[in-house]
Design an enzyme around this catalytic site. Structure first.
Site, short mmCIF file in Angstrom:
data_model
loop_
_atom_site.label_atom_id
_atom_site.label_comp_id
_atom_site.label_asym_id
_atom_site.label_seq_id
_atom_site.Cartn_x
_atom_site.Cartn_y
_atom_site.Cartn_z
N TYR A 99 0.87 -1.31 -0.04
CA TYR A 99 -0.07 -0.10 -0.05
C TYR A 99 1.03 1.20 -0.05
O TYR A 99 1.83 1.43 0.65
CB TYR A 99 -0.91 0.16 1.28
CG TYR A 99 -2.16 -0.81 1.14
CD1 TYR A 99 -3.18 -0.29 0.71
CD2 TYR A 99 -1.80 -2.16 1.93
CE1 TYR A 99 -4.55 -1.36 0.78
CE2 TYR A 99 -3.25 -3.05 1.85
CZ TYR A 99 -4.32 -2.67 1.23
OH TYR A 99 -5.42 -3.19 1.36
N TYR A 138 -1.10 -10.12 0.56
CA TYR A 138 0.09 -9.64 1.57
C TYR A 138 -0.26 -10.33 2.86
O TYR A 138 -1.32 -10.55 3.59
CB TYR A 138 0.09 -8.28 1.51
CG TYR A 138 -1.04 -7.50 2.09
CD1 TYR A 138 -1.18 -7.28 3.24
CD2 TYR A 138 -2.06 -6.98 1.12
CE1 TYR A 138 -2.36 -6.73 3.95
CE2 TYR A 138 -3.05 -6.41 1.61
CZ TYR A 138 -3.36 -6.15 2.73
OH TYR A 138 -4.25 -5.61 3.40
N ARG A 148 -3.67 -11.93 3.79
CA ARG A 148 -4.86 -11.41 3.22
C ARG A 148 -5.08 -11.93 1.85
O ARG A 148 -4.38 -11.80 1.12
CB ARG A 148 -4.89 -9.86 3.43
CG ARG A 148 -4.89 -9.18 4.52
CD ARG A 148 -6.08 -9.22 5.31
NE ARG A 148 -7.45 -9.78 5.13
CZ ARG A 148 -8.25 -8.92 4.47
NH1 ARG A 148 -8.34 -7.49 4.34
NH2 ARG A 148 -9.56 -9.23 4.21
N HIS A 151 -7.79 -8.30 -2.18
CA HIS A 151 -9.06 -7.49 -1.95
C HIS A 151 -8.94 -5.88 -2.55
O HIS A 151 -7.85 -5.40 -2.49
CB HIS A 151 -9.37 -7.52 -0.71
CG HIS A 151 -8.28 -7.05 0.21
ND1 HIS A 151 -7.25 -7.35 0.86
CD2 HIS A 151 -8.43 -5.66 1.00
CE1 HIS A 151 -6.61 -6.76 1.81
NE2 HIS A 151 -7.32 -5.48 1.81
N HIS A 153 -10.81 -2.36 -1.32
CA HIS A 153 -11.66 -1.74 -0.25
C HIS A 153 -12.98 -1.06 -1.16
O HIS A 153 -12.52 -0.09 -1.80
CB HIS A 153 -11.08 -1.02 0.72
CG HIS A 153 -9.98 -1.66 1.66
ND1 HIS A 153 -10.36 -2.27 2.88
CD2 HIS A 153 -8.70 -2.05 1.45
CE1 HIS A 153 -9.32 -2.83 3.37
NE2 HIS A 153 -8.37 -2.78 2.60
#
Lengths: 233, 190
Positions: A99, A138, A148, A151, A153
């Site tokens: 991120y 990640y 995770r 995905h 958000h």
């Protein structure tokens, strides 16, 4: 008093929920004007590329790296009526699972052409579409190191605050979904499937972009669990 | 009384620790959007109407949460809701966990039965570790709140004070939110 299709607030398999959820059940009350009104966002807050994450952070017109995808679908209410003028904000990791955020401890490289956020507003038939790259999975600390699933958000504003929703879209076929404690915090197994974007080959095209379909239902004014309300409320 | 809906509403999922990227991108260093959503609930707040609210959200270990987002929604000074104003969005400070909002005091609403409902601001909270949002309200007047028929018959009179901010001058308010423990804030569901 559990909405089985909504996640449990306290779900010990997701460790940080233990100290970040109230010990008392939230108080069920009748909604007031504050819940059946809400902010409305006009299309003129949008730039042309806000729904194109491949280009909206680009330096010198270069594309973000990764498998390019469309994500599209309809936003509807519980009766299936389309919801127009819904502001949707999306954010995600880059193709390597990193991120663009000061608190992301990952040592994976940032993509200088990828910011990782976009926003758009549903059309009169409740439709939205955006272009992005498939995010990477990640690891994160939970019960030891866990992964995770890939995905994106999603944050949505309906026409009233009752409808405000933040959720995540997962990718059909991702084997990490099944063991994800955030997904599994939803007691109803069928409801978990509502979070999975489906591969949509009808949306792929000669631009070599793969399609995913993700429809979203926002709740209405019905107080679904009225019979559980405390006497007198 | 349960109405069967045709479709199940999409489940909530946590906003995660990196919600800033999508909701307050400039705080993540991403400046690509035209404007910042919810930067102020009202345009041109006059000095004599201005109030300032600040506070922290405490987790079960009594530590302030440094990665939460708070959205507030309120009516204007006459008790009316408009879809073009009254919304603000804040994130808690990465180091201290504090949030701050400059707004105006919302007016009282006249309810359908003609009674006056208390003045409050809705708080909508998400963060890592929260699978669903937490919704609470900051009320301005303890007596107003205690006499509200909605709460009168509920066995929560001793907890209602968790919905009242601390103030000395009615211009500056401290509204801390406690997720657990003796001071646990009342959260709502509808």
């Amino acid at each position: 008093m559990i909405k089985k299709h909504q996640p449990l607030r306290k779900f010990p398999d997701y460790k940080s929920s233990i100290i970040r959820s109230p010990d008392n059940e939230p108080l069920l009350i009748n909604f007031s004007n504050s819940e059946i009104t809400g902010p409305l966002f006009n299309k003129n807050i949008l730039n042309e590329n806000d729904n194109n994450l491949i280009l909206n952070f680009s330096k010198n017109g270069e594309k973000a790296l990764g498998q390019e995808i469309f994500v599209h679908g309809f936003v509807k209410d519980e009766n299936g009526s389309p919801l127009k003028d819904v502001l949707i904000e999306v954010w995600q990791a880059n193709a390597g699972g990193k991120y663009r955020h000061q608190n992301d401890p990952s040592n994976i490289k940032l993509d200088e052409n990828f910011g990782g956020c976009g926003r758009f507003i549903t059309s009169s038939d409740g439709y939205y579409i955006f272009k992005t790259i498939e995010p990477g999975a990640y690891p994160y600390p939970n019960r030891g190191v866990e992964w995770r699933p890939k995905h994106i958000h999603f944050s949505l504003f309906g026409s009233m605050f009752l409808q405000r929703l933040i959720t995540q879209m997962y990718f059909e076929g991702d084997p990490l979904i099944e063991s994800c404690p955030m997904v599994n915090s939803i007691p109803d197994i069928n409801a978990r499937k509502l979070l999975v974007g489906k591969l949509d080959l009808s949306k792929t095209d000669e631009e070599r972009i793969l399609g995913y379909r993700f429809d979203i239902i926002l709740r209405g004014k019905q107080q679904t669990y009225f019979e559980n309300k405390i006497e007198g409320s | 009384m349960v109405k069967i809906q045709k479709f199940t509403d999409t489940p909530s999922q946590t906003a995660g620790p990196f919600l800033h990227i999508g909701c307050t991108p400039s705080i993540a260093g991403i400046n690509i959007f035209k404007d910042v959503l919810g930067s102020t609930p009202f345009k041109n707040i006059s000095l004599n109407e201005e109030i300032n609210i600040k506070g922290k959200i405490y987790d079960g270990n009594n530590n302030p949460i440094t990665d939460a987002m708070i959205e507030t929604w309120q009516c204007d000074k006459n008790g009316k809701y408009f879809n073009y104003q009254g919304f603000s969005r804040r994130v808690t400070d990465f180091k201290t966990g504090e949030y701050q909002i400059k707004t105006i005091r919302p007016g009282n609403q006249i309810k359908e039965d003609g009674k006056i409902s208390p003045s409050y601001i809705l708080f909508w909270i998400v963060a890592r570790g929260m699978n669903r949002p937490l919704i609470t309200r900051m009320y301005f007047d303890e007596n107003e709140l205690k006499s509200d028929v909605m709460f009168k018959n509920l066995n929560i009179q001793d907890r209602l004070k968790t919905l009242i901010p601390y103030t000395e001058d009615k211009k500056h308010f401290v509204f801390d939110i406690h997720l657990q423990g003796k001071k646990e804030t009342i959260f709502f569901e509808f």
